[in-house]
Design a protein around this motif. Structure first.
Motif, PDB file in Angstrom:
ATOM      1  N   PHE A  23       0.838  -1.198   0.000  1.00 58.59           N
ATOM      2  CA  PHE A  23       0.000   0.000   0.000  1.00 58.59           C
ATOM      3  C   PHE A  23       0.877   1.254   0.000  1.00 58.59           C
ATOM      4  N   PHE A  24       1.874   1.284   0.878  1.00 57.09           N
ATOM      5  CA  PHE A  24       2.730   2.463   0.968  1.00 57.09           C
ATOM      6  C   PHE A  24       3.649   2.588  -0.249  1.00 57.09           C
ATOM      7  N   VAL A  25       4.136   1.446  -0.768  1.00 55.25           N
ATOM      8  CA  VAL A  25       4.973   1.493  -1.971  1.00 55.25           C
ATOM      9  C   VAL A  25       4.207   2.121  -3.132  1.00 55.25           C
ATOM     10  N   MET A  26       2.971   1.665  -3.331  1.00 57.80           N
ATOM     11  CA  MET A  26       2.194   2.159  -4.466  1.00 57.80           C
ATOM     12  C   MET A  26       1.681   3.577  -4.234  1.00 57.80           C
ATOM     13  N   THR A  27       1.442   3.931  -2.979  1.00 55.76           N
ATOM     14  CA  THR A  27       1.110   5.328  -2.689  1.00 55.76           C
ATOM     15  C   THR A  27       2.257   6.229  -3.120  1.00 55.76           C
ATOM     16  N   ALA A  28       3.483   5.854  -2.730  1.00 53.80           N
ATOM     17  CA  ALA A  28       4.655   6.643  -3.115  1.00 53.80           C
ATOM     18  C   ALA A  28       4.794   6.721  -4.631  1.00 53.80           C
ATOM     19  N   TYR A  29       4.607   5.584  -5.302  1.00 56.82           N
ATOM     20  CA  TYR A  29       4.786   5.542  -6.760  1.00 56.82           C
ATOM     21  C   TYR A  29       3.733   6.371  -7.479  1.00 56.82           C
ATOM     22  N   TYR A  30       2.482   6.283  -7.032  1.00 58.59           N
ATOM     23  CA  TYR A  30       1.417   6.970  -7.743  1.00 58.59           C
ATOM     24  C   TYR A  30       1.322   8.449  -7.400  1.00 58.59           C
ATOM     25  N   ILE A  31       2.113   8.892  -6.456  1.00 61.06           N
ATOM     26  CA  ILE A  31       2.262  10.328  -6.270  1.00 61.06           C
ATOM     27  C   ILE A  31       3.254  10.886  -7.292  1.00 61.06           C
ATOM     28  N   ALA A 155      -2.614   2.642  -4.769  1.00 60.78           N
ATOM     29  CA  ALA A 155      -2.657   3.259  -6.090  1.00 60.78           C
ATOM     30  C   ALA A 155      -3.882   4.154  -6.267  1.00 60.78           C
ATOM     31  N   ILE A 156      -4.874   3.979  -5.424  1.00 63.47           N
ATOM     32  CA  ILE A 156      -6.018   4.901  -5.396  1.00 63.47           C
ATOM     33  C   ILE A 156      -5.749   6.038  -4.414  1.00 63.47           C
ATOM     34  N   PHE A 157      -5.193   5.683  -3.259  1.00 63.09           N
ATOM     35  CA  PHE A 157      -4.919   6.693  -2.245  1.00 63.09           C
ATOM     36  C   PHE A 157      -3.897   7.718  -2.747  1.00 63.09           C
ATOM     37  N   GLY A 158      -2.862   7.241  -3.459  1.00 65.87           N
ATOM     38  CA  GLY A 158      -1.844   8.148  -3.979  1.00 65.87           C
ATOM     39  C   GLY A 158      -2.419   9.221  -4.895  1.00 65.87           C
ATOM     40  N   PRO A 159      -3.206   8.836  -5.922  1.00 68.31           N
ATOM     41  CA  PRO A 159      -3.832   9.860  -6.764  1.00 68.31           C
ATOM     42  C   PRO A 159      -4.784  10.777  -5.998  1.00 68.31           C
TER      43      PRO A 159
END
Length: 438
Positions: A23-31, A155-159
Motif C-alpha cells: 500500500f505504501f509502496v504504491m502510494t509513493a509511486y502513484y504520487i 494506487a487509489i490513495f496516492g492519486p
C-alpha cells in the motif's frame, strides 16, 4: 540447488504486513507518476523515444549492478539500502521541480523518466521478488491478489492525495509526500523480514549468490522467461500505444503543468479503481478456480476489444453511464486496470514456480530492460506511422493484431515446460521451511 524458504509464513499475518507495505509502496509511486507524466504531456509523443531510449540504456547498465547487489547482500540489507537511497533521491528532486519552467520539461523529463524507471527496478520489482521468495505457488494464487489489492488501495490513495494537494502545494512538494510513504513501506518490510529471519534461522542473512549477469543469461536458457519477455513487449505495448497518443492529446489541450498533472492523476485513479474492482470481484476467483494462465489471457482479450472500439471511434467519445469520455481515455484506463488488477498478480504467482535466482535477477531484467525496450519500439513506431499519415484508427488496427498475438503467447506462457510443479498446501507456520528446489 536453492536454499529453503518459509512455506506458509503464518499466512494471515505475513500477507497482511505485505499488503500494508505494498500500500505504501504504491502510494509513493502513484504520487510521482503523474508528476512524471505531466512532463511527457508537455512535450508530446515525439520526445517519448528519447525518454524511453535513455531509460532502456540505463536499464542495460544497471542490470549487472542489480545482479551484483542481489548476489552479495542479504535480503534485509538490500531492502534497507535500496529504499533509503530512493527516499533521499525524492528529496533531492524537489528543487529541480521548483525550477521546472527554467530547466525545461524535455531536459527534466529525460532525467526523471530514467529515475522513475530505476525506482521501478529497485523498489516495486524488488518488492515482488521478495513476495515470490516467501510464499509458495499455491499460497501465491491465494494471497497475491490480496497483496495486490493492498497495492491497488495505495494506487487509489496516492492519486487522491495528489488531487487534494497539487493545487495547494504544487508539483515539487508532492515528492516529499512520496518520500514519507516510501519510508513507511520500508519500516513494514524490515519488520516482516526480521520476523521471517527470527522464525526461520536457515534464512537469516541469506544471500542468493550466483552470477551478476544471470538475469540476462537466463532469458536465453529458460522458455518461461522468453515467454514473459515477449508478453511484456506485446502486452505492455498496447498501454504504451495509448500513452503515446494521450501525450499528443494533452500537449494540445492542456498546456498548464498543474492541469496536466491533475488530468494524468485522474486517469491513474480511474484505472486503479478498475483494478481494485477486478481484485475484489473476479481476479482471485479466476486464479484459484481456473489457474494463472487465464489471468494472462483475459487481459489480452480485453485489450483486443478496447482496440476494436478505438478503431471505430478514433478520437471520438464513448458514452458511459451518461458521461461522454474520449475512447482513447477508455482504452488507457481499461488496459492499465486489467494489467494491474489481473495480469500482475498472475505473473507474480507464476514466478513462485522458478528458482530464486530467476525470481530476483531474471524477473527484474524482463520487467525493466525488456519492458523499456518495448516502449522504445512502440513509441518510435507511433512517430514513424504518424509521419506516414496513419491516424488513431490505423494505429489501433495494428495494435489489435499485436494484442491477438499476445493472447496466443499468454496461453503458452502459463504452461511453460520449465515451470516447477505447484507446491501443495502446507500448515501455516512462519518457521516452517519448504523443501529445496532443483
Amino acid at each position: 540447488m536453492n536454499t529453503p524458504r518459509p512455506a506458509a509464513a503464518n499466512e494471515g499475518l505475513a500477507s497482511t504486513l505485505s499488503a500494508v507495505a505494498f500500500f505504501f509502496v504504491m502510494t509513493a509511486y502513484y504520487i510521482i507518476r503523474p508528476v512524471r507524466d505531466q512532463l511527457s504531456g508537455a512535450v508530446g509523443s515525439q520526445s517519448l523515444p528519447l525518454f524511453y531510449g535513455s531509460v532502456f540504456g540505463v536499464m542495460l547498465l544497471l542490470t549487472p549492478v542489480f545482479g551484483a547487489l542481489v548476489a552479495h547482500f542479504p535480503r534485509r540489507r538490500l531492502l534497507g539500502w535500496t529504499y533509503s537511497f530512493f527516499i533521499a533521491c525524492l528529496l533531492v528532486f524537489v528543487p529541480a521541480f521548483v525550477a521546472q519552467d527554467r530547466i525545461g520539461a524535455r531536459q527534466l523529463g529525460v532525467v526523471f523518466f530514467v529515475w522513475v524507471s530505476v525506482f521501478n527496478l529497485f523498489v516495486v520489482s524488488l518488492f515482488w521478488s521478495f513476495m515470490a521468495d516467501i510464499f509458495h505457488s499455491v499460497q501465491a494464487r491465494r494471497v497475491f491478489p490480496l497483496i495486490a489489492l493492498g497495492g491497488m488501495a495505495g494506487a487509489i490513495f496516492g492519486p487522491l492525495v495528489t488531487k487534494l494537494l497539487v493545487q495547494t502545494i504544487g508539483v515539487a512538494l508532492l515528492l516529499m509526500v512520496s518520500a514519507g510513504a516510501l519510508l513507511a513501506a520500508l519500516v513494514v518490510l524490515l519488520a516482516l523480514s526480521s520476523r521471517l529471519d527470527c522464525r526461520s534461522p536457515m534464512q537469516r542473512d541469506e544471500v542468493i549468490g550466483g552470477s551478476l549477469w544471470a538475469g540476462i543469461k537466463e532469458l536465453w536458457t529458460r522458455p518461461f522467461l522468453r515467454y514473459m519477455a515477449i508478453l511484456m513487449v506485446l502486452g505492455d505495448g498496447i498501454g504504451t500505444l495509448a500513452y503515446a497518443l494521450m501525450a499528443d492529446y494533452t500537449k494540445i489541450h492542456l498546456p498548464d503543468k498543474i492541469a496536466r498533472t491533475s488530468f494524468y492523476n485522474d486517469l491513474d485513479l480511474a484505472a486503479n479503481i478498475l483494478g481494485v474492482v477486478l481484485q475484489l470481484t473476479f481476479t482471485r476467483w479466476l486464479l484459484i478456480r481456473r489457474g494463472t494462465t487465464w489471468g494472462l489471457v483475459v487481459p489480452s482479450l480485453v485489450n483486443l476489444a478496447l482496440l476494436g472500439g478505438l478503431m471505430m471511434l478514433g478520437h471520438g467519445n464513448l458514452s458511459l453511464l451518461g458521461f461522454a469520455m474520449p475512447m482513447l481515455s477508455v482504452t488507457l484506463i481499461g488496459s492499465r486496470g486489467f494489467a494491474y488488477g489481473m495480469t500482475k498478480p498472475a505473473v507474480d504467482a507464476l514466478y513462485t514456480r522458478v528458482p530464486r535466482e530467476t525470481r530476483y535477477k531474471g524477473k527484474n531484467f524482463v520487467e525493466t530492460a525488456i519492458w523499456r525496450f518495448g516502449d522504445v519500439v512502440v513509441t518510435s513506431g507511433v512517430n514513424l506511422l504518424g509521419k506516414f499519415g496513419v491516424a488513431v484508427g490505423g494505429m489501433a488496427a495494428i495494435g489489435a493484431g499485436v494484442s491477438a498475438l499476445a493472447t496466443w503467447v499468454a496461453a503458452r506462457a502459463g504452461r511453460s515446460p520449465d515451470l516447477l510443479p505447484e507446491q501443495q498446501d502446507e500448515p501455516a507456520n512462519v518457521g516452517q521451511a519448504r523443501p529445496a528446489e532443483a
